[in-house]
Design an enzyme around this catalytic site. Sequence first.
Site, PDB file in Angstrom:
ATOM      1  N   GLU A  95       0.925  -1.169   0.030  1.00 56.14           N
ATOM      2  CA  GLU A  95       0.032  -0.102  -0.047  1.00 56.14           C
ATOM      3  C   GLU A  95       0.885   1.280   0.139  1.00 56.14           C
ATOM      4  O   GLU A  95       0.508   2.039  -0.743  1.00 56.14           O
ATOM      5  CB  GLU A  95      -1.139   0.078   1.264  1.00 56.14           C
ATOM      6  CG  GLU A  95      -1.609  -1.093   1.305  1.00 56.14           C
ATOM      7  CD  GLU A  95      -1.129  -2.184   2.360  1.00 56.14           C
ATOM      8  OE1 GLU A  95      -2.030  -2.907   3.096  1.00 56.14           O
ATOM      9  OE2 GLU A  95       0.093  -2.445   2.264  1.00 56.14           O
ATOM     10  N   CYS A 124      -0.147   1.634   7.479  1.00 57.86           N
ATOM     11  CA  CYS A 124      -0.740   2.020   5.981  1.00 57.86           C
ATOM     12  C   CYS A 124      -2.235   2.601   6.016  1.00 57.86           C
ATOM     13  O   CYS A 124      -2.574   3.378   5.252  1.00 57.86           O
ATOM     14  CB  CYS A 124      -0.989   0.572   5.270  1.00 57.86           C
ATOM     15  SG  CYS A 124       0.719  -0.014   4.841  1.00 57.86           S
TER      16      CYS A 124
END
Length: 164
Positions: A95, A124
């Site tokens: 991510e 994230c």
Amino acid sequence: MAEKQAPSQNVSVKTHSRPDWDTYFLDIVELVSKRATCLRRAVGAGLVRDRRILATGYNGAPSKLQHCLDIGCLREQLNVPSGERHELCRGLHAEQNAIIQAALHGVSTKDSTLYCTNHPCVICAKMIINAGITRIVIRDGYSDRLAAEMLREAGISVEQLDKE
């Protein structure tokens, strides 16, 4: 000059099921995950807006640095459990790499959807919130309650699709 023939009325058409858009993009990030260099978990991610891929990422060391695949895993050597002490890792998460790739190439992530093979961790999740991502579609879970709570509080929907 060759004559054009009229199309046959008896043409058999093969029928197959086309994947819906979420399945299509999840399948793509599954392929992206095959580039991962993490010894513990291969993760792929992609940012999509208006059915267009903005950026992809997989987990691995930053550019120009050696990968765990080549030199070993510090977290394994220190017996660090999954989901803990993220700072003790050479790698970036998929991510993070997708968001960084978008930034590097001047692509806005505002109002995009993140497709990811796994549920994001709390680090994230914080980046996803501030990147303006509004929806997440995952294939597999990840036990990070704080990440799930923060995403819910930020109004970001997380949908899990099973592999077909």
